[in-house]
Design a protein around this motif. Structure first.
Motif, PDB file in Angstrom:
ATOM      1  N   LEU A  75       0.843  -1.189   0.000  1.00 41.34           N
ATOM      2  CA  LEU A  75       0.000   0.000   0.000  1.00 41.34           C
ATOM      3  C   LEU A  75       0.884   1.247   0.000  1.00 41.34           C
ATOM      4  CD1 LEU A  75      -2.637  -1.069   2.685  1.00 41.34           C
ATOM      5  CD2 LEU A  75      -2.867  -1.194   0.187  1.00 41.34           C
ATOM      6  N   ILE A  76       0.318   2.363  -0.438  1.00 42.06           N
ATOM      7  CA  ILE A  76       1.066   3.616  -0.482  1.00 42.06           C
ATOM      8  C   ILE A  76       1.685   3.937   0.878  1.00 42.06           C
ATOM      9  CG2 ILE A  76       0.811   6.129  -0.642  1.00 42.06           C
ATOM     10  CD1 ILE A  76       0.867   5.069  -3.373  1.00 42.06           C
ATOM     11  N   GLN A  77       0.895   3.825   1.936  1.00 38.98           N
ATOM     12  CA  GLN A  77       1.407   4.201   3.255  1.00 38.98           C
ATOM     13  C   GLN A  77       2.556   3.317   3.710  1.00 38.98           C
ATOM     14  OE1 GLN A  77      -1.765   3.414   2.490  1.00 38.98           O
ATOM     15  NE2 GLN A  77      -2.809   2.277   4.132  1.00 38.98           N
ATOM     16  N   ASP A  78       2.562   2.057   3.303  1.00 38.58           N
ATOM     17  CA  ASP A  78       3.668   1.172   3.663  1.00 38.58           C
ATOM     18  C   ASP A  78       4.916   1.483   2.831  1.00 38.58           C
ATOM     19  OD1 ASP A  78       2.093  -0.193   5.537  1.00 38.58           O
ATOM     20  OD2 ASP A  78       1.259  -1.484   3.976  1.00 38.58           O
ATOM     21  N   ALA A  79       4.733   1.683   1.534  1.00 39.37           N
ATOM     22  CA  ALA A  79       5.869   2.005   0.668  1.00 39.37           C
ATOM     23  C   ALA A  79       6.494   3.336   1.048  1.00 39.37           C
ATOM     24  CB  ALA A  79       5.415   2.031  -0.792  1.00 39.37           C
ATOM     25  N   ASN A  80       5.692   4.249   1.573  1.00 41.23           N
ATOM     26  CA  ASN A  80       6.182   5.585   1.925  1.00 41.23           C
ATOM     27  C   ASN A  80       7.239   5.549   3.010  1.00 41.23           C
ATOM     28  OD1 ASN A  80       5.882   8.407   1.320  1.00 41.23           O
ATOM     29  ND2 ASN A  80       4.962   8.663   3.337  1.00 41.23           N
ATOM     30  N   LEU A  81       7.315   4.458   3.757  1.00 43.68           N
ATOM     31  CA  LEU A  81       8.294   4.340   4.830  1.00 43.68           C
ATOM     32  C   LEU A  81       9.718   4.200   4.302  1.00 43.68           C
ATOM     33  CD1 LEU A  81       6.339   1.883   7.187  1.00 43.68           C
ATOM     34  CD2 LEU A  81       6.558   4.372   7.419  1.00 43.68           C
ATOM     35  N   SER A  82       9.866   3.725   3.064  1.00 41.83           N
ATOM     36  CA  SER A  82      11.205   3.480   2.528  1.00 41.83           C
ATOM     37  C   SER A  82      11.542   4.308   1.288  1.00 41.83           C
ATOM     38  CB  SER A  82      11.369   1.999   2.187  1.00 41.83           C
ATOM     39  OG  SER A  82      10.415   1.597   1.219  1.00 41.83           O
ATOM     40  N   LEU A  83      10.581   5.051   0.734  1.00 41.55           N
ATOM     41  CA  LEU A  83      10.819   5.839  -0.479  1.00 41.55           C
ATOM     42  C   LEU A  83      10.825   7.327  -0.145  1.00 41.55           C
ATOM     43  CD1 LEU A  83       8.458   3.932  -2.947  1.00 41.55           C
ATOM     44  CD2 LEU A  83      10.954   4.000  -3.066  1.00 41.55           C
ATOM     45  N   SER A  84      11.766   8.063  -0.735  1.00 43.32           N
ATOM     46  CA  SER A  84      11.800   9.514  -0.565  1.00 43.32           C
ATOM     47  C   SER A  84      11.044  10.178  -1.706  1.00 43.32           C
ATOM     48  CB  SER A  84      13.238  10.022  -0.528  1.00 43.32           C
ATOM     49  OG  SER A  84      13.915   9.711  -1.735  1.00 43.32           O
ATOM     50  N   ASP A  85      10.542  11.383  -1.468  1.00 42.63           N
ATOM     51  CA  ASP A  85       9.678  12.044  -2.446  1.00 42.63           C
ATOM     52  C   ASP A  85      10.354  12.298  -3.786  1.00 42.63           C
ATOM     53  OD1 ASP A  85       7.610  12.033  -0.666  1.00 42.63           O
ATOM     54  OD2 ASP A  85       7.514  14.196  -0.362  1.00 42.63           O
ATOM     55  N   ASP A  86      11.680  12.446  -3.815  1.00 48.10           N
ATOM     56  CA  ASP A  86      12.352  12.763  -5.080  1.00 48.10           C
ATOM     57  C   ASP A  86      12.819  11.521  -5.838  1.00 48.10           C
ATOM     58  OD1 ASP A  86      14.362  12.022  -3.336  1.00 48.10           O
ATOM     59  OD2 ASP A  86      15.753  13.598  -3.964  1.00 48.10           O
TER      60      ASP A  86
END
Length: 385
Positions: A75-86
């Protein structure tokens, strides 16, 4: 040219009916550009098959770059823990919604094979040419499964399907060797963007999860798109190509489109800087705009009435100079003004570094280029001022 005609929004790409259509289209392009090298794109099955004798050995053996098959998603919220916005990610519009593929994972696998509603799709990325392509791989009801074969042509990856052992060019979706020689795959809409833009635009998308194994997914063997001075932005080519062109630096990121028999390459950084570029391709009036929401180039047909409209970016908004209506750069729909409710057809393409696209497609028309509408015709001031 990609084997599937890139289609307006809301329609799946049409399929070529076979090698004869490919030859006819390529011959029509040749008549538009008679000075081109006669050995550009293959114009017959024989020339297509001749690619097999021009492949470059890389030392990478078949199986060394493992493709993924029906992988796990976060899910987006889980992937967001390891990916930076850029960070660079690839968005693919598959039936059922958008799926997001981080470049940090794709660089180690290069091909993701998906099955959606019993149909196969291949999401492909070649790091040496910066080429992102996704294909409908359900050829005549046969769900093809692809791997990276190991050799290159013009620096671009060669793919092999497990079903027949045929060889395919990643950039064109055409089979040049094996039982499926001459067959082509329709393209699927893709976007090359950043994690920040992708998660904002597609908050319910599925995100390719980190596969099991010991791949160093935080390290890119070719460099880094966020840092200057690596393979992705220097002028060094690791492998030879058939032809080169110096109108742009070799690794300029291009948005590449086939439109009504014409091949186009749009300089993404130029469109970003200008905001909106009005141009002609033959008799066709087109508009390239930069959608800052998803951080991508979009292409529209600007023939609204009998005469094509001209557009400008003003105060961060897309406005036509005919009616002063405000338009959505993401959808091509008029949001406000006399044209509210109208919309422009949108067309989709793929992504490649300039050197790789040009070498296979030297008949390409480019933006910036002579088809652009002159700046003096684009004043946003009302007539008479």
């Amino acid at each position: 040219m990609p084997a599937g005609r890139i289609s307006p929004a809301g329609r799946w790409p049409d399929r070529f009916t076979g090698p004869l259509v490919l030859a006819l289209v390529l011959c029509s392009l040749w008549t538009l550009c008679p000075g081109l090298d006669a050995q550009a794109r293959p114009r017959s099955l024989q020339q297509l098959a001749a690619i097999n004798g021009k492949l470059i050995e890389t030392g990478v053996k078949y199986g060394s770059i493992p493709s993924l098959y029906r992988p796990r998603y976060d899910l987006i919220q889980d992937a967001n823990l390891s990916l930076s916005d850029d960070e660079i990610v690839f968005v693919v519009m598959l039936p059922g919604g958008a799926r997001i593929y981080p470049q940090r994972i794709m660089v180690w696998h290069q091909v993701v094979n998906e099955i959606v509603n019993d149909k196969a799709y291949a999401i492909t990325y070649c790091p040496t040419t910066g080429t992102l392509m996704a294909y409908d791989a359900s050829l005549g009801g046969l769900n093809l499964i692809f791997d990276t074969e190991g050799r290159l042509y013009d620096g671009n990856s060669v793919l092999i399907d497990r079903n027949s052992g045929s060889l395919w060019l990643q950039e064109t979706g055409m089979a040049f060797d094996g039982p499926l020689l001459g067959r082509g795959l329709p393209m699927v809409t893709v976007y090359w963007t950043t994690w920040g833009a992708a998660k904002r635009t597609f908050p319910h998308a599925s995100v390719l999860a980190k596969p099991g194994g010991n791949k160093p997914y935080g390290r890119d063997p070719y460099g880094n798109y966020q840092r200057k001075g690596t393979y992705y932005d220097n002028d060094r080519l690791i492998y030879p190509v058939e032809r080169t062109d110096r109108r742009f630096p070799s690794k300029t990121p291009m948005y590449c489109v086939e439109y009504e028999g014409y091949l186009l390459a749009l300089d993404i950084s130029y469109i970003r800087r200008k905001g909106a570029v009005n141009f002609f391709v033959g008799p066709h009036a087109l508009l390239a705009v930069f959608d800052r929401g998803l951080d991508v180039v979009r292409l529209f047909n600007r023939q609204i009435w009998a005469e094509p409209f001209l557009f400008v970016q003003q105060n961060g908004k897309l406005m036509d100079l005919t009616t002063r209506s405000i338009w959505d750069p993401a959808t091509g729909a008029a949001l406000d003004g006399n044209m509210k409710g109208a919309s422009m057809p949108q067309f989709y393409g793929a992504y490649s570094m300039w050197f790789a696209w040009y070498s296979i497609n030297p008949e390409t028309l480019v933006i910036p280029g002579p088809g652009e509408v002159p700046e003096k015709l684009l004043s946003p001031a009302p007539p008479g001022q």
